[in-house]
Scaffold this active site. Structure first.
Site, short mmCIF file in Angstrom:
data_model
loop_
_atom_site.label_atom_id
_atom_site.label_comp_id
_atom_site.label_asym_id
_atom_site.label_seq_id
_atom_site.Cartn_x
_atom_site.Cartn_y
_atom_site.Cartn_z
CD GLU A 155 -2.75 -1.17 2.50
OE1 GLU A 155 -2.65 -0.24 3.33
OE2 GLU A 155 -3.57 -2.10 2.60
N GLY A 159 5.03 -1.17 2.84
CA GLY A 159 5.66 -2.10 1.90
C GLY A 159 6.34 -3.21 2.68
CB SER A 160 9.66 -3.41 4.34
OG SER A 160 10.38 -2.98 3.23
N GLY A 372 30.83 0.76 -23.43
CA GLY A 372 31.15 2.18 -23.63
C GLY A 372 29.89 2.99 -23.89
CD GLU A 396 7.95 -12.09 -5.14
OE1 GLU A 396 8.03 -12.91 -4.22
OE2 GLU A 396 7.23 -12.25 -6.14
CB THR A 398 14.28 -4.24 0.45
OG1 THR A 398 14.28 -4.42 1.87
CG2 THR A 398 13.08 -3.40 0.05
C1 LIG Z 1 8.19 -3.21 -10.13
C2 LIG Z 1 7.57 -3.55 -8.81
C3 LIG Z 1 6.63 -4.56 -8.75
C4 LIG Z 1 5.99 -4.85 -7.54
N1 LIG Z 1 5.00 -5.82 -7.50
C5 LIG Z 1 4.27 -5.98 -6.37
C6 LIG Z 1 3.13 -6.85 -6.36
O1 LIG Z 1 2.79 -7.48 -7.36
N2 LIG Z 1 2.40 -6.92 -5.22
C7 LIG Z 1 2.74 -6.24 -4.09
O2 LIG Z 1 2.04 -6.36 -3.08
N3 LIG Z 1 3.83 -5.42 -4.06
C8 LIG Z 1 4.59 -5.27 -5.18
N4 LIG Z 1 5.68 -4.42 -5.18
C9 LIG Z 1 6.02 -3.70 -3.96
C10 LIG Z 1 7.30 -4.19 -3.31
O3 LIG Z 1 7.14 -5.48 -2.80
C11 LIG Z 1 7.70 -3.16 -2.26
O4 LIG Z 1 8.12 -2.02 -2.97
C12 LIG Z 1 8.80 -3.63 -1.35
O5 LIG Z 1 8.31 -4.61 -0.46
C13 LIG Z 1 9.39 -2.48 -0.53
O6 LIG Z 1 8.39 -1.72 0.07
P1 LIG Z 1 8.42 -0.12 -0.06
O7 LIG Z 1 8.63 0.20 -1.49
O8 LIG Z 1 7.21 0.39 0.60
O9 LIG Z 1 9.70 0.33 0.72
P2 LIG Z 1 9.81 0.55 2.29
O10 LIG Z 1 9.30 -0.64 3.02
O11 LIG Z 1 9.22 1.88 2.65
O12 LIG Z 1 11.38 0.62 2.46
C14 LIG Z 1 12.15 1.80 2.16
C15 LIG Z 1 13.60 1.49 2.53
O13 LIG Z 1 13.69 1.20 3.94
C16 LIG Z 1 14.27 -0.06 4.13
N5 LIG Z 1 13.69 -0.74 5.29
C17 LIG Z 1 12.37 -0.89 5.60
N6 LIG Z 1 12.24 -1.60 6.72
C18 LIG Z 1 13.49 -1.90 7.14
C19 LIG Z 1 14.01 -2.62 8.24
N7 LIG Z 1 13.21 -3.22 9.14
N8 LIG Z 1 15.35 -2.73 8.35
C20 LIG Z 1 16.17 -2.16 7.43
N9 LIG Z 1 15.74 -1.46 6.38
C21 LIG Z 1 14.40 -1.36 6.23
C22 LIG Z 1 13.97 -0.85 2.84
O14 LIG Z 1 14.88 -1.92 2.67
C23 LIG Z 1 14.14 0.27 1.81
O15 LIG Z 1 15.50 0.42 1.53
C24 LIG Z 1 6.35 -4.15 -6.37
C25 LIG Z 1 7.33 -3.15 -6.43
C26 LIG Z 1 7.93 -2.84 -7.63
C27 LIG Z 1 8.95 -1.74 -7.65
#
Ligand SMILES: Cc1cc2nc3c(=O)[nH]c(=O)nc-3n(C[C@H](O)[C@H](O)[C@H](O)COP(=O)(O)OP(=O)(O)OC[C@H]3O[C@@H](n4cnc5c(N)ncnc54)[C@H](O)[C@@H]3O)c2cc1C
Length: 413
Positions: A155, A159-160, A372, A396, A398
């Site tokens: 949402e 995410g994570s 290049g 899936e 990070t």
């Molecule tokens: C092309 C693409 C396709 C996708 N397809 C789907 C899909 O089909 N269905 C779906 O549900 N989602 C999908 N996603 C979403 C994807 O799974 C999330 O983007 C991912 O889980 C990261 O969540 P976020 O982008 O909210 O980043 P955030 O969770 O906000 O993270 C931001 C940064 O903080 C870091 N971070 C967060 N928590 C911690 C922690 N506890 N410790 C250390 N670092 C942390 C992360 O590693 C990252 O570097 C897709 C994303 C992309 C880009």
């Protein structure tokens, strides 16, 4: 039934481009492939080179999602590889699955993302949590490739931190009313069924999440904006808006409160798919680089005669082989124990995903360097690969989340 297709296809004459490198060198563990696995790999390789490769540039330039080509791969058995034949799948092992994804990603990474989501993130939860009625209604069609699946967890504000989702589901006699917005939904503009995660009990945090099987025709379901992405432009990533979306109770997947467990097990299984994409993409970048190093002349020699180029190629090759060994090991553990992580108390799929996705980024960086200025041009394939690889360390789970899983596993008493 699908297996007979593999056999039939093997008798067809092999035409078209053959990649210069043999894909599988043997890691220390015995990963020699069975005749069936070799047949699957070669069939998909041939299909990708003849039917897909000529169109990749145009599809990426126009953001075209190649549903027809995916459906043809479905006819070959590639849309339900891990699903038993009695539910319409190919009933194959995880090694066959990762071989298929490697070959697809080697030519068109965006297509491999679509296949990974529908094969794994969507269909695997059906095996453990769906009723027979749900399997009859959706799984057969997913496994044959008639429809694609989408997985809606992320949402705008979560995410994570999957337990932090805000979408809600409120029961009203024989139906639920879903509200919320899902983002980055792969296949979201073209799917036939969506696994949507929403909170039925917000006070219970992660334990209050429930999964639902949602059809795009259900009242209150809307496809929102398309993400304007850096790479993998042929794979649609869309917003899904649920506005009093009516979902019958019979479409609840599993029990109330089981949603987070379903989501995490789907993601755990999906990680070997991302590792396979990374290995396939990196292999393609290496193949292109070797070709270019032989052909490009500077200072009266092929650039491949310079030690600086040779060392880059050697590092790329070595890292790809290391990632492939981690990948096949994770797939092997999944085949032998039923899960790539949990059953063995290990985090093999996270290790494979972490290393392979970061490796692919190092490899494409070098591939652009070797090319290049051509590597910086849309004319070259490595320019697209450079952009396509970047997301592998994000979706899936990070890299940071993979490291957390691996360390937690190590430190567990
Ligand atoms: C092309 C693409 C396709 C996708 N397809 C789907 C899909 O089909 N269905 C779906 O549900 N989602 C999908 N996603 C979403 C994807 O799974 C999330 O983007 C991912 O889980 C990261 O969540 P976020 O982008 O909210 O980043 P955030 O969770 O906000 O993270 C931001 C940064 O903080 C870091 N971070 C967060 N928590 C911690 C922690 N506890 N410790 C250390 N670092 C942390 C992360 O590693 C990252 O570097 C897709 C994303 C992309 C880009």
């Amino acid at each position: 039934m699908v297996f007979s297709l593999w056999v039939r296809l093997s008798l067809a004459p092999v035409t078209g481009h053959q990649p210069p490198h043999e894909l599988n060198s043997s890691p220390a563990m015995d990963f020699s492939l069975s005749d069936q696995q070799i047949l699957i790999r070669d069939t998909v390789r041939e299909f990708m080179h003849t039917e897909v490769r000529p169109h990749v540039k145009e599809w990426e330039r126009t953001d075209h999602f190649p549903v027809d080509a995916i459906r043809k791969l479905g006819d070959l058995g590639c849309c339900g590889m891990l699903i038993p034949e009695n539910w319409g799948g190919s009933g194959l092992d995880a090694i066959s699955y990762v071989l298929m994804l490697e070959e697809v990603a080697r030519v068109h990474t965006a297509m491999s993302t679509a296949l990974s989501v529908t094969n794994s993130a969507v269909q695997i939860p059906f095996l453990s949590f769906a009723s027979d009625t749900q399997k009859s209604r959706y799984l057969r069609r997913l496994a044959s490739g008639e429809i694609l699946g989408a997985f809606c967890l992320t949402e705008p504000a979560a995410g994570s931190d999957a337990a932090g989702i805000q979408a809600s589901a409120v029961r009203d006699s024989a139906q639920y009313k879903l509200n919320g917005t899902k983002t980055w939904v792969t296949n979201g503009s073209a799917a036939g069924v969506y696994i949507v995660f929403a909170k039925t009990n917000p006070a219970a945090a992660g334990k209050g999440i429930t999964a639902f099987l949602v059809e795009p025709s259900m009242p209150g379901f809307k496809i929102g904006r398309h993400e304007d992405k850096m790479g993998q432009r042929s794979s649609p990533s869309v917003e899904i808006v649920l506005n009093d979306c009516i979902v019958p109770c019979e479409n609840r997947l599993g029990e109330e409160g089981q949603g987070l467990k379903i989501a995490l097990s789907a993601l755990d299984n999906g990680r070997i798919g991302i590792a396979a994409q990374a290995v396939g993409l990196a292999q393609a970048a290496l193949d292109e680089s070797v070709k270019y190093a032989r052909a490009r002349k500077a200072f009266g020699k092929s650039i491949g005669e310079f030690q600086g180029i040779q060392w880059m190629l050697a590092d790329m090759h070595t890292e790809i082989e290391a990632a492939r060994a981690l990948l096949y090991n994770a797939a092997y553990l999944k085949d032998s124990s039923g899960s790539s992580s949990l059953a063995k108390g290990g985090s093999s799929s996270s290790r494979a995903k972490l290393y392979a996705s970061e490796m692919a980024n190092r490899v494409v960086y070098k591939a652009v360097q070797i090319h290049g200025s051509l590597g910086y041009s849309r004319e070259s394939d490595v320019e697209r690969m450079y952009r396509d690889a970047r997301v592998l360390t994000v979706y899936e789970g990070t890299s940071e989340i993979q490291r957390t899983i691996i360390a937690r596993d190590l430190l567990r008493a």
